[in-house]
Design a protein around this motif. Structure first.
Motif, mmCIF file in Angstrom:
data_model
loop_
_atom_site.group_PDB
_atom_site.id
_atom_site.type_symbol
_atom_site.label_atom_id
_atom_site.label_comp_id
_atom_site.label_asym_id
_atom_site.label_seq_id
_atom_site.Cartn_x
_atom_site.Cartn_y
_atom_site.Cartn_z
ATOM 1 N N TRP A 441 0.836 -1.191 0.000
ATOM 2 C CA TRP A 441 0.000 0.000 0.000
ATOM 3 C C TRP A 441 0.873 1.243 0.000
ATOM 4 O O TRP A 441 2.085 1.181 0.223
ATOM 5 C CB TRP A 441 -0.931 0.037 1.221
ATOM 6 N N ILE A 443 0.182 5.380 1.572
ATOM 7 C CA ILE A 443 -0.741 6.292 2.240
ATOM 8 C C ILE A 443 -0.363 7.713 1.864
ATOM 9 O O ILE A 443 0.813 8.080 1.873
ATOM 10 C CB ILE A 443 -0.702 6.115 3.767
ATOM 11 N N LEU A 478 -5.567 5.514 1.842
ATOM 12 C CA LEU A 478 -4.674 4.381 1.609
ATOM 13 C C LEU A 478 -5.070 3.709 0.308
ATOM 14 O O LEU A 478 -6.240 3.373 0.099
ATOM 15 C CB LEU A 478 -4.734 3.395 2.764
#
Length: 526
Positions: A441, A443, A478
């Motif tokens: 991921w 953010i 995210l």
């Protein structure tokens, strides 16, 4: 005398005042055949109201579900709305004619909210329903006016060639409700129907769909996320000269490896440089010493070939204000330097040569001894690592002629003030991120206009943090980076895994204050 006295004693006569303003919508008195009829076999319908009515925006608001090839003819006369069918309704079918708020009273425009006329050509009215919400896959915001369509089948090609069995449009908050459904299994598809034909046939139409059919009766609440459909076929959208020596190629998405060949002319192309954009869908070809008035290129990509013909600009087309190449200093965008942040200098155009001796870094009135590092590529960048002191003022001076781009232009004397962030004037955010699995991921903390301020990558659950944040209000999102390319990828219909990459939005905002540490926990569950 009595007459004069009588006249003098009379009160002033005023015009009669109207009563309270009418705020009530028109109400249905009766319908022929009655609303909710079964064994319906009439060619027309009459709906009577308790006051004079009008139709406003009917073409945009009328929904007939299931859709008819020829829409009913609808007109109004005095207190009645007349519906005349141009085709015979299908047997054993429940129809819903939804007027939205198109039926209004004649004087004040009060609307009968979401009025619908329902009938069945069979023995009974279908009574099942499906509801939910439609949101944008990236922003998470609700979308209004999208079609939510149900198909009595699960073939992937249905939205591309057939009208739906049932449908409705989303409200302002993205919500939708489809009523009077028959029991069965349905494919669910959302569409931004730009050409109003109930078919997904425009590349620019945003879509959303469920991977599995919905079976009714059963769990009938569904969230749909819509996104721009990513075309699998690569197309060259546009090719144009941006300035002298810079040709820009724009594709619908990343074309991968691109080959090009000069079709005529004697220009030496060995010094030409190719620079793709971060997303890969735009490519700049830098062409020093390009000759001739017309440029013809053969461009090959993804198994296809296009021929480009464009007029060549000349150096004289560049205005006096562009004769010097300005240099960008990539410090924190709109913010001071962090104490451990590298200082980066990069030109606006590709460089031919440079002289790092022309870069002078000053701490107050003292010139610093700096170890400049050169990073070569299409765009050469020069950086230095320093432990910046909060209580010092720094300045970068670039002497004239320190850089020359591939077109032979240089820069004038430049000076940059370099303030350093102070801990007592900045804030810190520590985030305990909890997410299922070990997904990759990144953010992003954004301002309230969704512009990215800072970004951090990782995978799985962990504690992360940001320091020296300017005090203000932030939002956090995210993006699950499934393919590891550090950008959000939209979905693509008719592919095995066609859903877009997941985007999650932190509930609420982060109010960062000066000289303050903020600790938050974010649990993300599908």
């Amino acid at each position: 005398m009595l007459g004069a006295l009588a006249l003098a004693g009379c009160a002033k006569i005023s015009s009669p005042q109207g009563g309270p303003k009418d705020v009530e919508p028109p109400k249905v008195v009766k319908s022929f055949p009655p609303n909710g009829s079964t064994h319906f076999n009439s060619a027309s319908v009459v709906i009577q109201f308790d006051e004079f009515v009008k139709l406003e925006g009917l073409q945009q608001k009328l929904i007939v579900s299931p859709p008819m090839e020829q829409k009913p003819v609808i007109r109004v006369k005095k207190k009645s709305v007349y519906i005349r069918f141009q085709e015979t309704p299908k047997p054993e079918t429940t129809y819903t004619i939804n007027f939205g708020d198109a039926i209004q009273d004649l004087t004040e425009g009060n609307a009968e909210s979401a009025f619908q006329y329902v009938f069945s050509t069979g023995d009974e009215l279908d009574s099942l329903q499906m509801r939910g919400q439609v949101t944008d896959a990236f922003s998470g915001e609700p979308v209004e006016g999208f079609l939510v369509m149900l198909y009595a089948g699960n073939e992937d090609s249905l939205p591309l060639k057939e009208k739906p069995r049932y449908f409705t449009r989303t409200a302002k908050d993205g919500s939708y409700t489809i009523t009077h459904l028959k029991a069965g299994s349905y494919k669910v598809f959302a569409l931004e129907d730009k050409n109003s034909n109930y078919i997904f046939d425009q590349p620019s139409e945003r879509i959303g769909f469920l991977d599995e059919p919905v079976t009714l009766p059963g769990d009938s609440s569904r969230l749909l996320k819509v996104f721009p459909n990513r075309e699998e076929t690569v197309r060259l959208l546009e090719a144009k000269m941006i300035r002298y020596g810079e040709l820009r190629l724009m594709f619908n998405h990343s074309p991968g490896d691109v080959k090009w060949k000069l079709l005529d002319g004697e220009t030496d192309t060995s010094g030409w440089l190719v620079q793709p954009s971060q997303l890969g869908d735009t490519m700049d070809i830098w062409m020093p010493d390009v000759k001739g008035e017309i440029l013809r290129l053969s461009v090959r990509f993804a198994g296809d070939t296009d021929t480009i013909t464009t007029k060549v600009m000349s150096p004289s087309d560049i205005g006096p204000q562009e004769q010097f190449t300005p240099l960008y200093v990539n410090v924190y965008a709109g913010s001071p330097l962090k104490p451990e942040q590298a200082l980066v200098v990069r030109s606006q155009y590709p460089l031919r040569d440079w002289n790092v001796q022309g870069l002078q870094l000053w701490e107050g009135d003292q010139q610093m001894d700096v170890d400049w590092k050169v990073h070569q590529g299409v765009f050469t960048s020069i950086s230095c690592d320093q432990a910046w002191k909060e209580d010092q003022a720094y300045k970068l001076v670039i002497l004239p002629g320190s850089f020359h781009d591939i077109f032979g232009f240089t820069q004038d004397s430049l000076a940059f003030e370099l303030p350093v962030a102070k801990a007592e004037e900045s804030g810190t955010v520590r985030m305990d991120l909890q997410i299922d699995g070990d997904a990759r991921w990144y953010i992003e903390l954004t301002d309230m206009k969704d512009k990215t301020v800072v970004r951090k990558s990782g995978h799985g659950s962990q504690v992360i943090g940001w320091t020296y944040l300017p005090p203000m209000e932030y939002k956090a999102r995210l993006i699950v980076d499934a393919n590891g390319n550090s950008r959000w990828d939209s979905g693509s219909y008719m592919t095995e895994d066609g859903q877009p990459e997941e985007v999650y939005h932190y509930p609420g905002t982060l109010k960062v204050r000066a000289n303050w540490d903020m600790d938050i926990q974010w649990k993300i569950r599908k």
